[in-house]
Design a protein around this motif. Structure first.
Motif, PDB file in Angstrom:
ATOM      1  N   ARG A  75       0.855  -1.181   0.000  1.00 49.50           N
ATOM      2  CA  ARG A  75       0.000   0.000   0.000  1.00 49.50           C
ATOM      3  C   ARG A  75       0.894   1.236   0.000  1.00 49.50           C
ATOM      4  NH1 ARG A  75      -2.732   2.588   3.932  1.00 49.50           N
ATOM      5  NH2 ARG A  75      -1.831   1.261   5.512  1.00 49.50           N
ATOM      6  N   LEU A  76       0.635   2.145  -0.942  1.00 50.83           N
ATOM      7  CA  LEU A  76       1.467   3.348  -1.039  1.00 50.83           C
ATOM      8  C   LEU A  76       1.192   4.270   0.142  1.00 50.83           C
ATOM      9  CD1 LEU A  76       1.076   4.150  -4.846  1.00 50.83           C
ATOM     10  CD2 LEU A  76       2.774   2.728  -3.708  1.00 50.83           C
ATOM     11  N   VAL A  77       2.217   4.989   0.561  1.00 52.74           N
ATOM     12  CA  VAL A  77       2.049   5.979   1.627  1.00 52.74           C
ATOM     13  C   VAL A  77       1.485   7.253   0.988  1.00 52.74           C
ATOM     14  CG1 VAL A  77       3.211   7.365   3.382  1.00 52.74           C
ATOM     15  CG2 VAL A  77       3.987   5.022   2.940  1.00 52.74           C
ATOM     16  N   ASP A 136       8.335  10.178  -7.810  1.00 50.64           N
ATOM     17  CA  ASP A 136       9.252   9.185  -8.393  1.00 50.64           C
ATOM     18  C   ASP A 136       9.409   7.946  -7.512  1.00 50.64           C
ATOM     19  OD1 ASP A 136       9.703  10.825 -10.486  1.00 50.64           O
ATOM     20  OD2 ASP A 136      11.691  11.507  -9.858  1.00 50.64           O
ATOM     21  N   CYS A 137       9.112   8.074  -6.238  1.00 49.44           N
ATOM     22  CA  CYS A 137       9.346   6.974  -5.289  1.00 49.44           C
ATOM     23  C   CYS A 137       8.248   5.916  -5.457  1.00 49.44           C
ATOM     24  CB  CYS A 137       9.349   7.532  -3.865  1.00 49.44           C
ATOM     25  SG  CYS A 137       9.475   6.282  -2.593  1.00 49.44           S
ATOM     26  N   SER A 138       8.652   4.666  -5.499  1.00 47.58           N
ATOM     27  CA  SER A 138       7.686   3.598  -5.786  1.00 47.58           C
ATOM     28  C   SER A 138       6.807   3.261  -4.584  1.00 47.58           C
ATOM     29  CB  SER A 138       8.426   2.341  -6.253  1.00 47.58           C
ATOM     30  OG  SER A 138       9.291   1.930  -5.225  1.00 47.58           O
ATOM     31  N   SER A 139       7.074   3.843  -3.408  1.00 48.71           N
ATOM     32  CA  SER A 139       6.234   3.494  -2.262  1.00 48.71           C
ATOM     33  C   SER A 139       5.431   4.673  -1.722  1.00 48.71           C
ATOM     34  CB  SER A 139       7.089   2.860  -1.155  1.00 48.71           C
ATOM     35  OG  SER A 139       8.260   3.577  -0.974  1.00 48.71           O
ATOM     36  N   THR A 140       5.452   5.803  -2.432  1.00 48.42           N
ATOM     37  CA  THR A 140       4.655   6.954  -1.978  1.00 48.42           C
ATOM     38  C   THR A 140       3.777   7.478  -3.115  1.00 48.42           C
ATOM     39  OG1 THR A 140       6.454   8.466  -2.552  1.00 48.42           O
ATOM     40  CG2 THR A 140       6.345   7.735  -0.256  1.00 48.42           C
ATOM     41  N   CYS A 141       2.729   8.172  -2.708  1.00 52.02           N
ATOM     42  CA  CYS A 141       1.810   8.746  -3.687  1.00 52.02           C
ATOM     43  C   CYS A 141       1.431  10.144  -3.191  1.00 52.02           C
ATOM     44  CB  CYS A 141       0.584   7.828  -3.749  1.00 52.02           C
ATOM     45  SG  CYS A 141      -0.778   8.532  -4.642  1.00 52.02           S
ATOM     46  N   VAL A 142       1.648  11.165  -4.013  1.00 51.51           N
ATOM     47  CA  VAL A 142       1.304  12.533  -3.589  1.00 51.51           C
ATOM     48  C   VAL A 142      -0.194  12.729  -3.774  1.00 51.51           C
ATOM     49  CG1 VAL A 142       1.715  15.003  -3.925  1.00 51.51           C
ATOM     50  CG2 VAL A 142       3.597  13.379  -4.210  1.00 51.51           C
ATOM     51  N   LYS A 143      -0.876  12.850  -2.653  1.00 48.97           N
ATOM     52  CA  LYS A 143      -2.334  12.990  -2.680  1.00 48.97           C
ATOM     53  C   LYS A 143      -2.750  14.443  -2.824  1.00 48.97           C
ATOM     54  CE  LYS A 143      -3.560   8.701  -1.543  1.00 48.97           C
ATOM     55  NZ  LYS A 143      -4.457   7.878  -2.339  1.00 48.97           N
ATOM     56  N   ALA A 144      -2.009  15.353  -2.202  1.00 48.87           N
ATOM     57  CA  ALA A 144      -2.403  16.761  -2.229  1.00 48.87           C
ATOM     58  C   ALA A 144      -1.207  17.646  -1.927  1.00 48.87           C
ATOM     59  CB  ALA A 144      -3.499  17.014  -1.180  1.00 48.87           C
ATOM     60  N   VAL A 145      -1.322  18.911  -2.323  1.00 52.84           N
ATOM     61  CA  VAL A 145      -0.316  19.912  -1.954  1.00 52.84           C
ATOM     62  C   VAL A 145      -1.048  21.147  -1.440  1.00 52.84           C
ATOM     63  CG1 VAL A 145       1.416  19.149  -3.643  1.00 52.84           C
ATOM     64  CG2 VAL A 145      -0.240  20.907  -4.288  1.00 52.84           C
TER      65      VAL A 145
END
Ligand code: NAD
Length: 358
Positions: free
Chosen positions: A23-25, A45-54
């Motif tokens: 599960r992505l962070v 770019d990181c395979s274990s994170t997902c940018v949800k919002a800024v």
């Protein structure tokens, strides 16, 4: 384009990464000025994170991120990020004077935090963040990015191997025509890099700090400063930080009893050079009254250093600590030790260079 036009739907989760079983962070980045976009790019770019919002309080900064990342949600308020259960972690890349308040709010909302250097603008605030993260079992990591730099990690293995012998002195220079900051002086802006490197290499804090600095603008923020740290047992370290230098220098000399090392961060091919050069004493009783010093002029060795992006190592490590429950190399305690030195240096500058005991 208005902000509302730029607001996309929530970022789609990359199915191939979810299918891999991890599960992505979900991450939100707060502060999208100069450094924030580097964090956004590395989290993407990181395979274990997902940018949800800024989120940034400046609409123009949000517009720029919206253009570059059309699928990332542009939050209207910081509270929107705190309330979103899909966001597990927050990266704080705002000015230093806002770090404590934003990090404290994020931790209280149950989010793991990666906060930019320096962690706080005062020791009391930094201490509160460390306690809060501990109480709530949350990851608190400081972006002391040099600790994740392959050259610095190589230097750490060289120092730990004992091949330099006892460390006698560290001489660090970080000077350039720098970007003046509104809220902090050159010490709080640049010295965290070198102080975090030295903390990492030596593993213990200095006994005393003294500093001098001067300002040449109406802001009264020091733009040239010299710090001197005494670690005891003959080990001293000096740091020159400067926003007014016509030339860019980022160099650290680590002088040892056996060998000395020169780290030049601006040399892409040979950032580390180890010199088998130094002095030797003749300690025989006959020479006691006539100190005999000889010079050793041996080889110079430059180890191979991989050229990966340190900030990618930071975000990967942050995600791994969240998923696996580890403690980051640059945890809140490290961040606080650096803030303690910065605060002491600030007091010393105000007291014309008085020596402050930590
Ligand atoms: N690790 C590194 O190598 C590195 C390099 C550069 C900067 N930094 C750090 O990153 C941080 C930001 O520096 P920068 O150079 O990007 O500054 P900056 O001024 O370029 O950007 C800061 C952004 O934060 C926004 N902001 C300010 N207050 C806010 C708030 N309360 N809520 C939301 N947004 C807010 C501003 O609008 C601005 O867009 C600083 O702590 C700095 O020390 C770290």
């Amino acid at each position: 384009l208005t902000l509302s036009e730029l607001r996309g739907e929530k970022q789609t989760v990359f199915p191939e990464r979810e299918m891999a079983g991890m599960r992505l962070v979900g991450v939100a980045v707060v502060g999208c000025g100069y450094w924030g976009p580097n964090l956004i790019r590395n989290f993407c770019d990181c395979s274990s994170t997902c940018v949800k919002a800024v989120f940034d309080q400046d609409t123009a900064a949000m517009v720029r991120i919206g253009r570059a990342y059309p699928t990332v949600r542009l939050a209207k308020r910081f509270a929107e990020i705190l309330e979103d259960p899909e966001i597990e972690a927050v990266a704080v890349a705002t000015p230093v004077c806002t770090h404590v308040a934003l990090t404290e709010a994020a931790l209280k909302a149950g989010k793991h935090v990666l906060v930019e250097k320096p962690m706080a603008d005062n020791v009391a605030g930094g201490g509160r963040l460390v306690s809060l993260a501990k109480e709530r079992s949350l990851v608190l990591m400081v972006d002391h990015v040099y600790m994740y730099n392959a050259a610095v990690q190589r230097i750490k293995t060289i120092v730990d191997s004992g091949s330099l012998g006892s460390i006698y002195y560290i001489d660090s220079v970080r000077i350039n025509l720098g970007i003046f900051q509104d809220d902090v002086n050159v010490v709080w802006d640049l010295a965290p890099h070198d102080l975090s490197i030295v903390d990492y290499l030596l593993g213990h804090p200095p006994r005393t700090v003294s500093a001098t600095g001067t300002s040449h603008t109406v802001s009264n923020q020091e733009d040239v400063a010299y710090l001197s740290l005494d670690f005891g047992e003959g080990l001293i370290a000096t740091f020159h930080v400067n926003w007014l230098s016509p030339v860019k220098v980022r160099q650290m000399i680590i002088g040892g009893s056996k060998k000395s090392l020169v780290y030049n961060d601006l040399s892409p091919s040979e950032p580390i050079k180890v010199y088998d050069r130094g002095i030797e004493f003749d300690s025989s009783p006959e020479s006691r009254h006539n100190a005999l010093i000889s010079y050793r002029m041996g080889d110079i060795w430059s180890p191979q250093v991989p050229r990966d992006e340190p900030l990618q190592n930071v975000v990967r490590s942050f995600a791994a600590c969240i998923r696996e429950g580890g403690d980051p190399l640059s945890n809140g305690a490290v961040g606080l030790r650096v803030v303690r030195i910065l605060e002491a240096a600030q007091h010393s500058i105000k007291a014309q260079g008085s020596r402050i005991t930590l």
